[in-house]
Design a protein around this motif. Sequence first.
Motif, PDB file in Angstrom:
ATOM      1  N   PRO A 206       0.961  -1.309   0.018  1.00 56.40           N
ATOM      2  CA  PRO A 206      -0.004  -0.175  -0.018  1.00 56.40           C
ATOM      3  C   PRO A 206       0.899   1.140   0.259  1.00 56.40           C
ATOM      4  O   PRO A 206       0.438   2.125  -0.736  1.00 56.40           O
ATOM      5  CB  PRO A 206      -0.827  -0.223   1.250  1.00 56.40           C
ATOM      6  N   ARG A 209       1.871   1.784  -3.370  1.00 52.86           N
ATOM      7  CA  ARG A 209       0.969   2.562  -4.464  1.00 52.86           C
ATOM      8  C   ARG A 209       0.764   3.999  -4.086  1.00 52.86           C
ATOM      9  O   ARG A 209       0.640   4.971  -4.998  1.00 52.86           O
ATOM     10  CB  ARG A 209      -0.502   1.727  -4.172  1.00 52.86           C
ATOM     11  N   ASN A 329      -1.039   3.761   6.540  1.00 52.39           N
ATOM     12  CA  ASN A 329      -0.738   4.335   5.463  1.00 52.39           C
ATOM     13  C   ASN A 329      -0.728   5.727   5.533  1.00 52.39           C
ATOM     14  O   ASN A 329      -1.519   6.554   5.304  1.00 52.39           O
ATOM     15  CB  ASN A 329      -1.362   3.758   4.163  1.00 52.39           C
TER      16      ASN A 329
END
Length: 336
Positions: A206, A209, A329
Amino acid sequence: MAETMLAWEIGRPGPITSHPLHAVRRPVPTPVAGELLVRVAASAVCRTDLHLAEGDLPPRRPRVVPGHEVVGEVVAVGPEIANWRVGDRAGIAWLRDTCGRCRYCRRGSENLCPRSRYTGWDADGGYAEYTVAPAAYAYHLPDGYPDEELAPLLCAGIIGFRALRLADLPAGGRLGIYGFGASAHLTAQVAIAQGATVHVLTRAEPARRLALQLGAASAGAAFDPPPEPLDAAILFAPVGELVPTALAALDRGGTLAVAGIHLSDIPALTYQEHLFQERTLRSVTANTRADGQELLAHAAAHRLRVAVTRYPLDAADRALADLAADRLNGAAVLTP
């Protein structure tokens, strides 16, 4: 204003699974000369808080309230303060006080002051409904950001900004970022705005990304080689095993800046592979107030995307556990 408040304190430091953070009721503090009383609106959760809770950093004050990325409203002003008023929005960061007289302070390196004191380590911080802070070390904050997005700027943003400068990245250079949490995702945006090509190396998919969404040229696994030699690199992950990897990825004359206050042991380095050809390894120690002012000025001029996960104040222990388990995140932020 209430007479007591909810606060979280570190009892006996230990693994986060041993629940070192305890919720308590405390009296609302009273500001003394030179201090502000701030009603906390947002307090970001920093990996340094985790190091304190787990005992990686030795405690300096028993049952201290952690938290050093604090945004709130000034509700009382102590005597001898001229540039703050009740109702102002204030930011409270890690650096809390320095002597102002030693040779480090006099030369502009107050972050190296031997008598420096820190919010959430030497004095109670922002995991509470109210906190006090020296007015001389508090920040006036830029408009255009909600409280929960400003909070991570006050450590993650500032220390990343200083690390980027100490990495000596040339104009238009190639920057490697190892680890991609709260600080790294802000630093990457600053570097890209300055014209850098950014390569992110981190273990979490994550996070990779997110790095690409923010404009990184590439995003690979932590121990992978970047797609091209690096002019500079910053290590945000507290993983000493990554130091040889990052040094080996540097081009001639490159610099690796280690941004954390705590790092696991560094394996043996090979001079020819890791340091020869004028590669530099350096640490980043705290920040100066000037670092904070420069980062906040950059944030005012360049709208940063601040990735946050919100937690209510009464879930501070869960937020810290999620940070320890890499379930976040971006940055966790407590909102009373």
